[in-house]
Write a protein that holds these residues in place. Structure first.
Motif, PDB file in Angstrom:
ATOM      1  N   LEU A  14       0.843  -1.197   0.000  1.00  0.00           N
ATOM      2  CA  LEU A  14       0.000   0.000   0.000  1.00  0.00           C
ATOM      3  C   LEU A  14       0.881   1.251   0.000  1.00  0.00           C
ATOM      4  O   LEU A  14       0.690   2.155  -0.818  1.00  0.00           O
ATOM      5  N   ARG A  15       1.848   1.289   0.902  1.00  0.00           N
ATOM      6  CA  ARG A  15       2.754   2.448   0.969  1.00  0.00           C
ATOM      7  C   ARG A  15       3.615   2.561  -0.281  1.00  0.00           C
ATOM      8  O   ARG A  15       3.812   3.649  -0.808  1.00  0.00           O
ATOM      9  N   GLN A  16       4.106   1.452  -0.782  1.00  0.00           N
ATOM     10  CA  GLN A  16       4.950   1.476  -1.982  1.00  0.00           C
ATOM     11  C   GLN A  16       4.202   2.026  -3.187  1.00  0.00           C
ATOM     12  O   GLN A  16       4.791   2.665  -4.055  1.00  0.00           O
ATOM     13  N   ARG A  17       2.921   1.781  -3.237  1.00  0.00           N
ATOM     14  CA  ARG A  17       2.108   2.204  -4.384  1.00  0.00           C
ATOM     15  C   ARG A  17       1.434   3.549  -4.154  1.00  0.00           C
ATOM     16  O   ARG A  17       0.618   3.989  -4.960  1.00  0.00           O
ATOM     17  N   GLY A  18       1.781   4.198  -3.046  1.00  0.00           N
ATOM     18  CA  GLY A  18       1.263   5.534  -2.776  1.00  0.00           C
ATOM     19  C   GLY A  18      -0.226   5.570  -2.476  1.00  0.00           C
ATOM     20  O   GLY A  18      -0.895   6.577  -2.724  1.00  0.00           O
ATOM     21  N   MET A  19      -0.748   4.482  -1.954  1.00  0.00           N
ATOM     22  CA  MET A  19      -2.171   4.422  -1.623  1.00  0.00           C
ATOM     23  C   MET A  19      -2.357   4.621  -0.131  1.00  0.00           C
ATOM     24  O   MET A  19      -1.454   4.393   0.666  1.00  0.00           O
ATOM     25  N   ARG A  20      -3.553   5.068   0.228  1.00  0.00           N
ATOM     26  CA  ARG A  20      -3.921   5.256   1.633  1.00  0.00           C
ATOM     27  C   ARG A  20      -4.981   4.222   2.000  1.00  0.00           C
ATOM     28  O   ARG A  20      -5.650   3.666   1.130  1.00  0.00           O
ATOM     29  N   GLU A  21      -5.158   4.034   3.290  1.00  0.00           N
ATOM     30  CA  GLU A  21      -6.203   3.098   3.728  1.00  0.00           C
ATOM     31  C   GLU A  21      -7.580   3.582   3.297  1.00  0.00           C
ATOM     32  O   GLU A  21      -8.467   2.774   3.025  1.00  0.00           O
ATOM     33  N   SER A  22      -7.764   4.904   3.199  1.00  0.00           N
ATOM     34  CA  SER A  22      -9.050   5.438   2.726  1.00  0.00           C
ATOM     35  C   SER A  22      -9.299   5.040   1.268  1.00  0.00           C
ATOM     36  O   SER A  22     -10.450   4.897   0.854  1.00  0.00           O
ATOM     37  N   ASP A  23      -8.229   4.840   0.484  1.00  0.00           N
ATOM     38  CA  ASP A  23      -8.386   4.360  -0.894  1.00  0.00           C
ATOM     39  C   ASP A  23      -8.966   2.952  -0.903  1.00  0.00           C
ATOM     40  O   ASP A  23      -9.822   2.621  -1.735  1.00  0.00           O
ATOM     41  N   LEU A  24      -8.508   2.135   0.041  1.00  0.00           N
ATOM     42  CA  LEU A  24      -9.042   0.772   0.139  1.00  0.00           C
ATOM     43  C   LEU A  24     -10.524   0.796   0.483  1.00  0.00           C
ATOM     44  O   LEU A  24     -11.314   0.045  -0.095  1.00  0.00           O
ATOM     45  N   ALA A  25     -10.906   1.649   1.417  1.00  0.00           N
ATOM     46  CA  ALA A  25     -12.315   1.763   1.797  1.00  0.00           C
ATOM     47  C   ALA A  25     -13.148   2.190   0.595  1.00  0.00           C
ATOM     48  O   ALA A  25     -14.257   1.685   0.378  1.00  0.00           O
ATOM     49  N   PHE A  26     -12.604   3.121  -0.215  1.00  0.00           N
ATOM     50  CA  PHE A  26     -13.318   3.595  -1.403  1.00  0.00           C
ATOM     51  C   PHE A  26     -13.500   2.452  -2.403  1.00  0.00           C
ATOM     52  O   PHE A  26     -14.584   2.266  -2.955  1.00  0.00           O
ATOM     53  N   ILE A  27     -12.438   1.694  -2.639  1.00  0.00           N
ATOM     54  CA  ILE A  27     -12.525   0.563  -3.575  1.00  0.00           C
ATOM     55  C   ILE A  27     -13.549  -0.447  -3.083  1.00  0.00           C
ATOM     56  O   ILE A  27     -14.382  -0.927  -3.861  1.00  0.00           O
ATOM     57  N   LEU A  28     -13.504  -0.764  -1.790  1.00  0.00           N
ATOM     58  CA  LEU A  28     -14.457  -1.733  -1.235  1.00  0.00           C
ATOM     59  C   LEU A  28     -15.890  -1.254  -1.364  1.00  0.00           C
ATOM     60  O   LEU A  28     -16.802  -2.031  -1.652  1.00  0.00           O
ATOM     61  N   ALA A  29     -16.113   0.051  -1.161  1.00  0.00           N
ATOM     62  CA  ALA A  29     -17.472   0.601  -1.187  1.00  0.00           C
ATOM     63  C   ALA A  29     -18.004   0.770  -2.602  1.00  0.00           C
ATOM     64  O   ALA A  29     -19.209   0.684  -2.823  1.00  0.00           O
ATOM     65  N   ASN A  30     -17.115   1.013  -3.569  1.00  0.00           N
ATOM     66  CA  ASN A  30     -17.581   1.394  -4.902  1.00  0.00           C
ATOM     67  C   ASN A  30     -17.194   0.436  -6.022  1.00  0.00           C
ATOM     68  O   ASN A  30     -17.658   0.595  -7.151  1.00  0.00           O
TER      69      ASN A  30
END
Length: 92
Positions: A14-30
């Motif tokens: 996640l950190r290596q790819r510049g993503m945040r945990e909020s990005d994961l929540a967005f992907i899961l929700a949408n």
């Protein structure tokens, strides 16, 4: 799927790819469940864009509308004129 726990490996990626945990929540929700995971597809993106346009249109339509609330009870609603708008925003 609504929430996931991150393994140490997933946290590193996640950190290596510049993503945040909020990005994961967005992907899961949408996103679309594809069995092995969840992906944001072109169709998902189009749906998100349509919902965003509808939200913006609603905000424009409700601009300067005041909902008077006392505790948890809606008392009345009306269109606030410029003077009321300034007075209400100043008092907030």
């Amino acid at each position: 799927m609504t929430t996931v726990r991150l393994t140490t490996h997933a946290g590193q990626r996640l950190r290596q790819r510049g993503m945040r945990e909020s990005d994961l929540a967005f992907i899961l929700a949408n996103g679309t469940d594809v069995g092995r995971g969840v992906i944001i597809t072109e169709h998902d993106t189009a749906n998100i864009e349509r919902e965003a346009r509808n939200l913006i249109e609603t905000a424009h339509n409700l601009k300067d509308k005041l909902l008077v609330v006392n505790r948890d009870v809606a008392i009345t609603t009306f269109h606030a004129d410029r003077r009321q708008h300034r007075r209400l925003c100043r008092a907030a």
